[in-house]
Enzyme design. Sequence first.
Site, PDB file in Angstrom:
ATOM      1  N   ASN A 186       0.871  -1.175   0.000  1.00  0.00           N
ATOM      2  CA  ASN A 186       0.000   0.000   0.000  1.00  0.00           C
ATOM      3  C   ASN A 186       0.908   1.226   0.000  1.00  0.00           C
ATOM      4  O   ASN A 186       1.484   1.573   1.024  1.00  0.00           O
ATOM      5  CB  ASN A 186      -0.897  -0.036   1.243  1.00  0.00           C
ATOM      6  CG  ASN A 186      -1.850   1.144   1.313  1.00  0.00           C
ATOM      7  OD1 ASN A 186      -1.807   2.050   0.468  1.00  0.00           O
ATOM      8  ND2 ASN A 186      -2.700   1.149   2.316  1.00  0.00           N
ATOM      9  N   ARG A 189      -2.803  -2.146  -3.209  1.00  0.00           N
ATOM     10  CA  ARG A 189      -3.999  -1.341  -2.942  1.00  0.00           C
ATOM     11  C   ARG A 189      -3.963  -0.128  -3.869  1.00  0.00           C
ATOM     12  O   ARG A 189      -2.987   0.620  -3.901  1.00  0.00           O
ATOM     13  CB  ARG A 189      -3.994  -0.858  -1.505  1.00  0.00           C
ATOM     14  CG  ARG A 189      -5.219  -0.032  -1.243  1.00  0.00           C
ATOM     15  CD  ARG A 189      -5.206   0.592   0.102  1.00  0.00           C
ATOM     16  NE  ARG A 189      -6.520   1.166   0.348  1.00  0.00           N
ATOM     17  CZ  ARG A 189      -6.837   1.807   1.437  1.00  0.00           C
ATOM     18  NH1 ARG A 189      -5.964   1.944   2.392  1.00  0.00           N
ATOM     19  NH2 ARG A 189      -8.043   2.309   1.584  1.00  0.00           N
ATOM     20  N   HIS A 204     -13.107   2.661   0.348  1.00  0.00           N
ATOM     21  CA  HIS A 204     -13.064   1.666   1.437  1.00  0.00           C
ATOM     22  C   HIS A 204     -13.782   0.376   1.038  1.00  0.00           C
ATOM     23  O   HIS A 204     -14.303  -0.346   1.895  1.00  0.00           O
ATOM     24  CB  HIS A 204     -13.749   2.192   2.721  1.00  0.00           C
ATOM     25  CG  HIS A 204     -13.060   3.348   3.374  1.00  0.00           C
ATOM     26  ND1 HIS A 204     -13.751   4.422   3.877  1.00  0.00           N
ATOM     27  CD2 HIS A 204     -11.753   3.601   3.605  1.00  0.00           C
ATOM     28  CE1 HIS A 204     -12.891   5.288   4.405  1.00  0.00           C
ATOM     29  NE2 HIS A 204     -11.666   4.808   4.244  1.00  0.00           N
ATOM     30  N   ARG A 257     -10.638  15.779   6.828  1.00  0.00           N
ATOM     31  CA  ARG A 257     -11.459  16.129   5.655  1.00  0.00           C
ATOM     32  C   ARG A 257     -12.823  16.644   6.093  1.00  0.00           C
ATOM     33  O   ARG A 257     -13.397  16.135   7.053  1.00  0.00           O
ATOM     34  CB  ARG A 257     -11.657  14.890   4.762  1.00  0.00           C
ATOM     35  CG  ARG A 257     -10.423  14.514   4.006  1.00  0.00           C
ATOM     36  CD  ARG A 257     -10.634  13.241   3.212  1.00  0.00           C
ATOM     37  NE  ARG A 257      -9.587  12.287   3.525  1.00  0.00           N
ATOM     38  CZ  ARG A 257      -9.695  10.979   3.387  1.00  0.00           C
ATOM     39  NH1 ARG A 257     -10.808  10.440   2.942  1.00  0.00           N
ATOM     40  NH2 ARG A 257      -8.682  10.200   3.683  1.00  0.00           N
ATOM     41  N   GLU A 310      -8.331  -5.047   5.523  1.00  0.00           N
ATOM     42  CA  GLU A 310      -8.235  -4.738   4.096  1.00  0.00           C
ATOM     43  C   GLU A 310      -7.070  -5.483   3.445  1.00  0.00           C
ATOM     44  O   GLU A 310      -7.153  -5.894   2.297  1.00  0.00           O
ATOM     45  CB  GLU A 310      -8.063  -3.219   3.917  1.00  0.00           C
ATOM     46  CG  GLU A 310      -9.331  -2.463   4.278  1.00  0.00           C
ATOM     47  CD  GLU A 310      -9.112  -0.973   4.487  1.00  0.00           C
ATOM     48  OE1 GLU A 310      -8.511  -0.596   5.517  1.00  0.00           O
ATOM     49  OE2 GLU A 310      -9.547  -0.184   3.635  1.00  0.00           O
TER      50      GLU A 310
END
Length: 393
Positions: A11, A90, A179, A240, A383
């Site tokens: 990742n 990823r 996600h 965010r 994940e």
Amino acid sequence: MGDIVLVLVLNAGSSSLKFNLFDMNKETVIAEGMAERIGLAEANLACTIEGDKRKEALALPTHREALEAILERLRATVLHDTPIHAVGHRVVHGGPKYGDSVLVTEEVLRDIETFSMYAPLHNPANAMGIRSAMEAFPNVPHVAVFDTAFHHNMPDYARIYGIPYELSQKYGIRRYGFHGTSHAYVAARTAILLCRPLRALKIVTCHIGNGTSICAVDGGKSVETSMGMTPLQGVIMGTRSGSIDASVVEMLMEYEHLDQKAVTELLNKKSGLLGISGVSSDFREIELAADQGNDRARLARDLLTYSVRKFIGSYATVLDGVDAITFTAGIGTHSVYVRDKVCSKLSFLGVKLDPEANQHGTGERIISTPDSRVVVTVVPTNEELMIARETVR
Ligand code: AMP
């Protein structure tokens, strides 16, 4: 190491590279870690290999050197001469094209770079990580696993923005959602916890971490999710803003004399829990400050729980009923307070939280009472395992 199937999951961020080495016969992690501050001063590599944790300072000018340092550690400890069978990557944005994981080719890599238009903060780094890994492992399959793929078949009416249709079509401006591997994983685990087939369940999955998104999963498929064309939309997050009126952008540009880049930076890096609280983007610090009476920290905390609750309520309508609500990611898995607050006004749906189970359990579990019409679960996400499984598939 015998006949094991080894999959390396990578990742790549702009200055970081996370890795997990999986034995896919047993689905266990042999080694994991992260190189940080790549291309910057004081870079370092932290690894946990067979339970042994180490962190060291290294010069890491690019992702290539970071990957080489990781491989050197792996070869010196667990790998020796055993080959890795495949590498799973990823990738944040698969654009309008990729609704599934894909074997990486030059064309795929170019697409990932092109889709940087939708994910300028993520895709360039993802592509760079893949290029480095393909140089380091030229003879094994590389697989791109997209965060957007799980949401690829959301109905048009759920993902189109109310802008002129021709512009949506011309630029692919619509909601994609993110996600995806996490929502897919926790929905599947929830079905197992409920001892019911996933295809028969309506689940609202709440991934609440630094980034937050909520997803309506109908029969194992994503039919609606809170993030948008980019991961900026939806629930308020660590830094965010979540959804805001688009006119705010124009106003900030005019009155704060900011250019478009500066507004993007403000909305992605300086807003959300951090911007409102003025304390931190880290929810543990917000909880602490809120408990000590800091009003802005309380406001940030309230905004988060209120926003998640609103999404769950609206997704109950999207799904025409809810069988289960699942909490995951850093905050969803660990914050007793957030789960309690979110569920406190869902009694109209038939949600009854079991305070004991909410407070004291750990790991995967049911936290609603036996007579709750909606089962509430906590499922720590994984994940990396999903990416490794996709790579094998
Ligand atoms: P993630 O992005 O999934 O790694 O989640 C990171 C977020 O989870 C940060 O805001 C952390 O403060 C929060 N978090 C991690 N552990 C806890 C905890 N025990 N209680 C509350 N929040 C936590």
